[in-house]
Design an enzyme around this catalytic site. Structure first.
Site, PDB file in Angstrom:
ATOM      1  N   GLY A 298      -0.200   3.026  -7.698  1.00 19.64           N
ATOM      2  CA  GLY A 298       0.760   2.996  -6.589  1.00 19.64           C
ATOM      3  C   GLY A 298       0.064   2.376  -5.397  1.00 19.64           C
TER       4      GLY A 298
ATOM      5  N   GLU B  20       6.184  13.602 -10.143  1.00 25.31           N
ATOM      6  CA  GLU B  20       5.346  14.624  -9.508  1.00 25.31           C
ATOM      7  C   GLU B  20       6.240  15.706  -8.914  1.00 25.31           C
ATOM      8  OE1 GLU B  20       3.708  11.171  -7.412  1.00 25.31           O
ATOM      9  OE2 GLU B  20       1.756  12.138  -7.456  1.00 25.31           O
TER      10      GLU B  20
ATOM     11  N   LYS C 118       8.417  10.949  -0.265  1.00 23.86           N
ATOM     12  CA  LYS C 118       9.484  11.058  -1.249  1.00 23.86           C
ATOM     13  C   LYS C 118       9.954  12.492  -1.261  1.00 23.86           C
ATOM     14  CE  LYS C 118       7.273   7.469  -3.797  1.00 23.86           C
ATOM     15  NZ  LYS C 118       6.119   7.226  -4.619  1.00 23.86           N
TER      16      LYS C 118
ATOM     17  N   ASN D  94       6.852  15.014  -1.129  1.00 24.03           N
ATOM     18  CA  ASN D  94       5.649  14.334  -1.600  1.00 24.03           C
ATOM     19  C   ASN D  94       5.278  13.287  -0.559  1.00 24.03           C
ATOM     20  OD1 ASN D  94       3.802  12.629  -2.822  1.00 24.03           O
ATOM     21  ND2 ASN D  94       4.972  12.334  -4.707  1.00 24.03           N
TER      22      ASN D  94
ATOM     23  N   GLY E 176      -1.984   4.145  -3.516  1.00 24.12           N
ATOM     24  CA  GLY E 176      -3.268   4.639  -4.012  1.00 24.12           C
ATOM     25  C   GLY E 176      -3.240   4.485  -5.522  1.00 24.12           C
TER      26      GLY E 176
ATOM     27  N   ARG F  96       3.391  18.411  -2.073  1.00 25.22           N
ATOM     28  CA  ARG F  96       2.215  17.856  -2.715  1.00 25.22           C
ATOM     29  C   ARG F  96       1.081  17.868  -1.694  1.00 25.22           C
ATOM     30  NH1 ARG F  96       0.741  11.602  -2.963  1.00 25.22           N
ATOM     31  NH2 ARG F  96      -1.103  11.771  -4.252  1.00 25.22           N
TER      32      ARG F  96
ATOM     33  N   HIS G 172      -4.161  12.493  -7.855  1.00 23.65           N
ATOM     34  CA  HIS G 172      -2.936  12.173  -8.613  1.00 23.65           C
ATOM     35  C   HIS G 172      -2.835  13.039  -9.868  1.00 23.65           C
ATOM     36  CE1 HIS G 172      -3.519   7.902  -6.804  1.00 23.65           C
ATOM     37  NE2 HIS G 172      -2.553   8.493  -6.130  1.00 23.65           N
TER      38      HIS G 172
ATOM     39  N   ARG H  67      -7.401   0.298   0.278  1.00 29.12           N
ATOM     40  CA  ARG H  67      -8.715   0.909   0.012  1.00 29.12           C
ATOM     41  C   ARG H  67      -9.542   0.029  -0.918  1.00 29.12           C
ATOM     42  NH1 ARG H  67      -6.136   6.556  -1.749  1.00 29.12           N
ATOM     43  NH2 ARG H  67      -4.187   5.805  -0.845  1.00 29.12           N
TER      44      ARG H  67
ATOM     45  N   GLY I   4       2.562   0.352 -11.345  1.00 30.48           N
ATOM     46  CA  GLY I   4       2.473   0.525 -12.804  1.00 30.48           C
ATOM     47  C   GLY I   4       3.834   0.529 -13.477  1.00 30.48           C
ATOM     48  N   GLU I   5       4.824   1.130 -12.816  1.00 26.26           N
ATOM     49  CA  GLU I   5       6.164   1.202 -13.411  1.00 26.26           C
ATOM     50  C   GLU I   5       6.936  -0.101 -13.249  1.00 26.26           C
ATOM     51  OE1 GLU I   5       8.231   4.638 -11.711  1.00 26.26           O
ATOM     52  OE2 GLU I   5       6.390   5.779 -11.961  1.00 26.26           O
ATOM     53  N   ASN I   6       6.635  -0.827 -12.155  1.00 33.12           N
ATOM     54  CA  ASN I   6       7.501  -1.967 -11.814  1.00 33.12           C
ATOM     55  C   ASN I   6       6.912  -3.349 -12.034  1.00 33.12           C
ATOM     56  OD1 ASN I   6       9.868  -0.547 -10.721  1.00 33.12           O
ATOM     57  ND2 ASN I   6       8.380   0.263  -9.268  1.00 33.12           N
TER      58      ASN I   6
ATOM     59  N   ASP J  21       1.161  -4.397   0.171  1.00 27.45           N
ATOM     60  CA  ASP J  21       2.308  -4.101  -0.683  1.00 27.45           C
ATOM     61  C   ASP J  21       2.345  -5.088  -1.846  1.00 27.45           C
ATOM     62  OD1 ASP J  21       5.066  -4.149  -1.647  1.00 27.45           O
ATOM     63  OD2 ASP J  21       5.537  -2.920   0.091  1.00 27.45           O
TER      64      ASP J  21
HETATM   65  N1  LIG Z   1       9.263  -3.979  -8.123  1.00 30.81           N
HETATM   66  C1  LIG Z   1       7.988  -3.836  -7.787  1.00 30.81           C
HETATM   67  N2  LIG Z   1       7.060  -4.724  -8.228  1.00 30.81           N
HETATM   68  C2  LIG Z   1       5.764  -4.608  -7.889  1.00 30.81           C
HETATM   69  N3  LIG Z   1       5.273  -3.627  -7.133  1.00 30.81           N
HETATM   70  C3  LIG Z   1       6.144  -2.699  -6.684  1.00 30.81           C
HETATM   71  C4  LIG Z   1       7.540  -2.737  -6.985  1.00 30.81           C
HETATM   72  N4  LIG Z   1       8.149  -1.670  -6.413  1.00 30.81           N
HETATM   73  C5  LIG Z   1       7.173  -0.989  -5.750  1.00 30.81           C
HETATM   74  N5  LIG Z   1       5.971  -1.605  -5.919  1.00 30.81           N
HETATM   75  C6  LIG Z   1       4.676  -1.246  -5.332  1.00 30.81           C
HETATM   76  O1  LIG Z   1       4.349   0.113  -5.487  1.00 30.81           O
HETATM   77  C7  LIG Z   1       3.435   0.485  -4.425  1.00 30.81           C
HETATM   78  C8  LIG Z   1       3.835   1.848  -3.884  1.00 30.81           C
HETATM   79  O2  LIG Z   1       3.719   2.758  -4.933  1.00 30.81           O
HETATM   80  P1  LIG Z   1       3.987   4.318  -4.740  1.00 30.81           P
HETATM   81  O3  LIG Z   1       3.669   4.963  -6.042  1.00 30.81           O
HETATM   82  O4  LIG Z   1       5.353   4.499  -4.225  1.00 30.81           O
HETATM   83  O5  LIG Z   1       2.887   4.601  -3.648  1.00 30.81           O
HETATM   84  P2  LIG Z   1       2.481   5.854  -2.756  1.00 30.81           P
HETATM   85  O6  LIG Z   1       3.047   7.084  -3.435  1.00 30.81           O
HETATM   86  O7  LIG Z   1       1.001   5.821  -2.777  1.00 30.81           O
HETATM   87  O8  LIG Z   1       3.026   5.604  -1.395  1.00 30.81           O
HETATM   88  C9  LIG Z   1       3.509  -0.649  -3.384  1.00 30.81           C
HETATM   89  O9  LIG Z   1       2.350  -1.462  -3.472  1.00 30.81           O
HETATM   90  C10 LIG Z   1       4.719  -1.435  -3.823  1.00 30.81           C
HETATM   91  O10 LIG Z   1       4.599  -2.793  -3.531  1.00 30.81           O
HETATM   92  C1  LIG Z   2      -4.437  10.400  -3.692  1.00 31.82           C
HETATM   93  C2  LIG Z   2      -3.682   9.180  -3.309  1.00 31.82           C
HETATM   94  O1  LIG Z   2      -4.249   8.124  -3.203  1.00 31.82           O
HETATM   95  O2  LIG Z   2      -2.346   9.313  -3.129  1.00 31.82           O
HETATM   96  P1  LIG Z   2      -1.285   8.129  -2.821  1.00 31.82           P
HETATM   97  O3  LIG Z   2      -1.304   7.257  -4.030  1.00 31.82           O
HETATM   98  O4  LIG Z   2       0.032   8.829  -2.684  1.00 31.82           O
HETATM   99  O5  LIG Z   2      -1.751   7.390  -1.617  1.00 31.82           O
HETATM  100 MG   LIG Z   3       2.118   8.366  -4.773  1.00 40.52          MG
END
Ligand SMILES: Nc1ncnc2c1ncn2[C@@H]1O[C@H](COP(=O)(O)OP(=O)(O)O)[C@@H](O)[C@H]1O
Ligand SMILES: CC(=O)OP(=O)(O)O
Ligand SMILES: [Mg+2]
Length: 404
Positions: A210, A385, A14, A7, A212, A91, A180, A241, A333-335, A283
């Site tokens: 995330g 995913e 990942k 992914n 995105g 993905r 997504h 973005r 969203g999870e953290n 971040d």
């Molecule tokens: N413990 C946490 N608290 C707040 N934000 C977090 C935490 N862990 C990860 N994140 C945030 O999650 C985002 C990355 O999400 P992720 O779903 O892995 O992204 P992507 O798949 O788009 O690369 C980053 O902005 C990161 O700071």
């Molecule tokens: C579609 C998209 O924004 O994916 P990601 O969150 O992985 O950047």
């Molecule tokens: Mg992602």
């Protein structure tokens, strides 16, 4: 059958290696902060200690090579040889209207993914690097692609069309696609199980937040509307973005700052969102830290991020004439209890009775963060995913084997 799932997100890669006989995970991990000053590699082999490493990983090809090396590593590897990988599932963010479901990779599929580079400039090129890197290292292994756009193909025309001349849709397929989708579909399914209600009788708003970020109105199990559009730029404010802006800003800023189309595109995709407003980082972890230290730019960035998400939740509750549950998933969203708390604390009019203790809990699994009596439930559901991609890959490879 062993299936490796890759992914490749905009800033991370990942992976999970599944044994599909029982869907067990043999190893998983991630390479984060690809292309930034120091990348973080995390590797978790089943039944062995977790490995962490800081490395310089500037693009996705190096990340794939690193993953394959870890899987066969003498000490913490889980395979004798990479030939034990029977198939690889990827993905892919943009499938346009060409791919309403997953497919086995061939030259035509690769050409179509490449044709869609313009529409997902941060993603489709990264996926192609991943596909090519696997092809180089595992030339005999079949690959499958699973599209972010597929789940959203159910949207009605009133959701997916833009109010611009129809000729642009007819000639160039300019429309909302949404992204997504694998994640929105997975967490919707899990939400129904958690709520013990049939998915086809639920109104859900799924928030994949995330790097995105997108929000989807899932009505009776189908995507009814979603915040990302023709590209993953529309909708919510994200790490780098902008999300929604007045389209008239584009020609105006180009004129005032003497920008080219490429420069303005790069500004909106790579230099906007959290990083632009905070001046600190894309971040969320760094934004939260700076906010705690009293940084005003970080606080403004967080407030805008939260406000824009809350507006979408309100809009989708209106779109479906109600909502049974709101789901938070993906990195932020999870953290981030802070984000969930700020959003839900300001949605009491919907009938949300928030449970702050549950929100702050260190529990990392699927959970409810509202009281039992709450009219609208709020759930945190870790997305997966990779599992959905492994299942699609498995099914397609089995079907092909049965035909041959
Ligand atoms: N413990 C946490 N608290 C707040 N934000 C977090 C935490 N862990 C990860 N994140 C945030 O999650 C985002 C990355 O999400 P992720 O779903 O892995 O992204 P992507 O798949 O788009 O690369 C980053 O902005 C990161 O700071
Ligand atoms: C579609 C998209 O924004 O994916 P990601 O969150 O992985 O950047
Ligand atoms: Mg992602």
């Amino acid at each position: 059958m062993n299936i490796l799932v890759i992914n490749a997100g905009s800033s991370s890669l990942k992976f999970q290696l599944f044994n599909m006989n029982d869907e067990s995970v043999l190893a998983k991990g991630k390479v984060e902060r690809i292309g930034m000053d120091s990348s973080l590699v995390c590797y978790e082999p089943a039944g062995k200690p977790e490995e962490q490493e800081v490395a310089e990983i500037l693009e996705h090809t190096t990340a794939v090579r690193k993953v394959l090396q870890m899987l066969v590593h003498k000490r913490h590897g889980v395979l004798e040889s990479i030939d034990e990988i029977d198939a690889v599932g990827h993905r892919v963010v943009h499938g346009g209207e060409s791919f309403p479901s997953s497919v086995i990779v061939d030259e035509d599929v690769k050409r179509e993914i490449r044709r869609l580079f313009d529409l997902a400039p941060l993603h489709n090129p990264a996926h192609m690097l991943g596909i090519n890197a696997v092809e180089e290292n595992l030339p005999q292994t079949p690959q499958v692609v699973v599209f972010d756009t597929a789940f959203h193909q159910s949207m009605p025309a009133a959701s997916y069309l833009y109010p611009i001349p129809m000729v642009l849709y007819r000639k160039h397929k300019i429309r909302r696609y949404g992204f997504h989708g694998t994640s929105h579909a997975y967490v919707s399914d899990r939400a129904a199980k958690l709520l013990q209600k049939p998915l086809d009788q639920l109104k859900l708003i799924t928030c994949h937040i995330g790097n995105g970020a997108s929000c989807t109105a899932v009505w009776n199990g189908k995507s009814y509307d979603t915040s990302m559009g023709m590209t993953p730029l529309e909708g919510l404010m994200m790490g780098t973005r902008s999300g929604d802006i007045d389209p008239a800003i584009v020609p105006y800023a180009m004129g005032k700052e003497d920008l080219t189309l490429g420069e303005v595109n790069s500004m909106l995709n790579k230099h906007s969102g959290l990083i632009a407003i905070s001046g600190i980082s894309s971040d969320m972890r760094e934004i939260l830290e700076a906010m705690e230290a009293g940084d005003r730019g970080a606080k403004l960035a967080f407030d805008m991020y939260e406000y824009r998400l809350r507006k979408y939740i309100g809009a989708y509750a209106a779109a479906m004439n109600g909502v049974d549950a709101i789901v938070f998933t993906a990195g932020v969203g999870e953290n981030s209890a802070a984000l969930r708390g700020a959003v839900c604390g300001n949605l009491t009019f919907l009938g949300i009775e928030f449970d702050e203790a549950a929100n702050l809990s260190r529990d990392r699994g699927e959970r409810r963060i509202t009281t039992e009596a709450s009219r609208v439930q709020v759930l945190v559901i870790p997305t997966n995913e990779e599992l959905v991609i492994a299942r699609d890959t498995h099914e397609l490879i089995l079907a092909r084997t049965n035909v041959v």
